[in-house]
Motif scaffolding. Structure first.
Motif, PDB file in Angstrom:
ATOM      1  N   ARG A  71      90.279  46.031  40.066  1.00 30.44           N
ATOM      2  CA  ARG A  71      89.914  47.397  39.672  1.00 30.44           C
ATOM      3  C   ARG A  71      91.010  48.005  38.793  1.00 30.44           C
ATOM      4  O   ARG A  71      90.730  48.561  37.731  1.00 30.44           O
ATOM      5  N   LEU A  72      92.264  47.872  39.222  1.00 28.47           N
ATOM      6  CA  LEU A  72      93.382  48.434  38.455  1.00 28.47           C
ATOM      7  C   LEU A  72      93.531  47.757  37.097  1.00 28.47           C
ATOM      8  O   LEU A  72      93.767  48.430  36.089  1.00 28.47           O
ATOM      9  N   ALA A  73      93.389  46.448  37.064  1.00 31.46           N
ATOM     10  CA  ALA A  73      93.507  45.726  35.789  1.00 31.46           C
ATOM     11  C   ALA A  73      92.389  46.134  34.831  1.00 31.46           C
ATOM     12  O   ALA A  73      92.621  46.304  33.632  1.00 31.46           O
ATOM     13  N   GLN A  74      91.183  46.318  35.359  1.00 35.10           N
ATOM     14  CA  GLN A  74      90.064  46.766  34.513  1.00 35.10           C
ATOM     15  C   GLN A  74      90.379  48.141  33.931  1.00 35.10           C
ATOM     16  O   GLN A  74      90.141  48.386  32.741  1.00 35.10           O
ATOM     17  N   MET A 117      95.599  38.776  30.539  1.00 37.43           N
ATOM     18  CA  MET A 117      94.591  39.148  29.549  1.00 37.43           C
ATOM     19  C   MET A 117      95.240  39.579  28.239  1.00 37.43           C
ATOM     20  O   MET A 117      94.791  39.188  27.162  1.00 37.43           O
ATOM     21  N   LEU A 118      96.298  40.359  28.313  1.00 40.36           N
ATOM     22  CA  LEU A 118      96.981  40.779  27.088  1.00 40.36           C
ATOM     23  C   LEU A 118      97.608  39.574  26.378  1.00 40.36           C
ATOM     24  O   LEU A 118      97.630  39.510  25.155  1.00 40.36           O
ATOM     25  N   GLY A 119      98.092  38.618  27.152  1.00 40.91           N
ATOM     26  CA  GLY A 119      98.621  37.382  26.571  1.00 40.91           C
ATOM     27  C   GLY A 119      97.537  36.595  25.847  1.00 40.91           C
ATOM     28  O   GLY A 119      97.789  35.995  24.803  1.00 40.91           O
ATOM     29  N   VAL A 128      90.406  38.156  20.643  1.00 44.71           N
ATOM     30  CA  VAL A 128      89.872  38.523  21.941  1.00 44.71           C
ATOM     31  C   VAL A 128      90.251  39.982  22.179  1.00 44.71           C
ATOM     32  O   VAL A 128      91.425  40.313  22.338  1.00 44.71           O
ATOM     33  N   LYS A 129      89.248  40.831  22.142  1.00 46.28           N
ATOM     34  CA  LYS A 129      89.450  42.278  22.290  1.00 46.28           C
ATOM     35  C   LYS A 129      89.489  42.662  23.771  1.00 46.28           C
ATOM     36  O   LYS A 129      89.144  41.875  24.648  1.00 46.28           O
ATOM     37  N   ARG A 130      89.852  43.903  24.024  1.00 49.15           N
ATOM     38  CA  ARG A 130      89.940  44.373  25.406  1.00 49.15           C
ATOM     39  C   ARG A 130      88.598  44.287  26.136  1.00 49.15           C
ATOM     40  O   ARG A 130      88.565  43.992  27.317  1.00 49.15           O
ATOM     41  N   LYS A 131      87.499  44.516  25.451  1.00 47.96           N
ATOM     42  CA  LYS A 131      86.197  44.405  26.124  1.00 47.96           C
ATOM     43  C   LYS A 131      85.950  42.963  26.549  1.00 47.96           C
ATOM     44  O   LYS A 131      85.370  42.720  27.602  1.00 47.96           O
ATOM     45  N   ASP A 135      85.550  41.390  30.358  1.00 49.77           N
ATOM     46  CA  ASP A 135      84.501  40.424  30.685  1.00 49.77           C
ATOM     47  C   ASP A 135      85.107  39.198  31.362  1.00 49.77           C
ATOM     48  O   ASP A 135      84.581  38.684  32.347  1.00 49.77           O
ATOM     49  N   CYS A 136      86.228  38.741  30.855  1.00 53.74           N
ATOM     50  CA  CYS A 136      86.898  37.586  31.438  1.00 53.74           C
ATOM     51  C   CYS A 136      87.335  37.883  32.867  1.00 53.74           C
ATOM     52  O   CYS A 136      87.196  37.045  33.767  1.00 53.74           O
ATOM     53  N   LEU A 137      87.838  39.095  33.109  1.00 52.37           N
ATOM     54  CA  LEU A 137      88.223  39.484  34.468  1.00 52.37           C
ATOM     55  C   LEU A 137      87.015  39.499  35.395  1.00 52.37           C
ATOM     56  O   LEU A 137      87.120  39.099  36.559  1.00 52.37           O
ATOM     57  N   GLU A 138      85.870  39.953  34.894  1.00 54.84           N
ATOM     58  CA  GLU A 138      84.653  39.942  35.705  1.00 54.84           C
ATOM     59  C   GLU A 138      84.256  38.515  36.058  1.00 54.84           C
ATOM     60  O   GLU A 138      83.852  38.231  37.188  1.00 54.84           O
TER      61      GLU A 138
END
Length: 152
Positions: A71-74, A117-119, A128-131, A135-138
């Motif tokens: 949740r926090l990372a999202q 994700m930022l890496g 690879v954009k933030r959206k 999606d990758c985190l999901e």
């Protein structure tokens, strides 16, 4: 009569980006099977408060800690700083079933997820954009839900 290969023609093609996100989620899932997750280096000046998680034997955090870290990372990736700040300032994690000692593993996991994700964004030179990162985190969170976290 259909051949055994006909179903392949009916499959929707997967874009290179979709394939990349899926592969990244698989790799990160493997990393999250260990506790603490692997880090390249620990800067004691900025992340020294995390040192006990790496130097002292501690049990793996509960599944709830992982859920809240996602949740926090999202929020971080979506730049929802107000939600993140309210959550931490008002200790909303306690309302979610965590205990005060879960705070440090929660922060480590959320920061680890965000940094991974930022890496990825850096490694792909911004393709690879933030959206996509969200999606990758999901995808990763789904994999963790499908395969239990050992000891959690």
């Amino acid at each position: 009569m259909a051949s055994r290969w006909d179903h392949l023609f009916d499959l929707k093609p997967t874009s290179l980006l979709e394939h990349l996100l899926e592969e990244v989620a698989k790799l990160l899932h493997k990393d999250l099977l260990q506790w603490p997750p692997p880090v390249e280096e620990l800067d004691l000046d900025t992340g020294g408060h995390f040192a006990p998680l790496f130097t002292e034997p501690r049990p793996r955090p509960s599944r709830a800690v992982y859920t809240e870290a996602f949740r926090l990372a999202q929020w971080e990736l979506a730049r929802e700083t107000d939600a993140y700040d309210d959550y931490m300032r008002n200790k909303r994690y306690l309302e979610r079933g965590l205990v005060p000692s879960d705070r440090l593993p929660l922060l480590l996991l959320s920061r680890w997820l965000t940094e991974q994700m930022l890496g990825l964004g850096e490694a792909t030179e911004g393709r690879v954009k933030r959206k996509h990162m969200r999606d990758c985190l999901e995808r990763l969170q789904s994999k963790l839900g499908a395969f239990p976290v050992p000891g959690a």
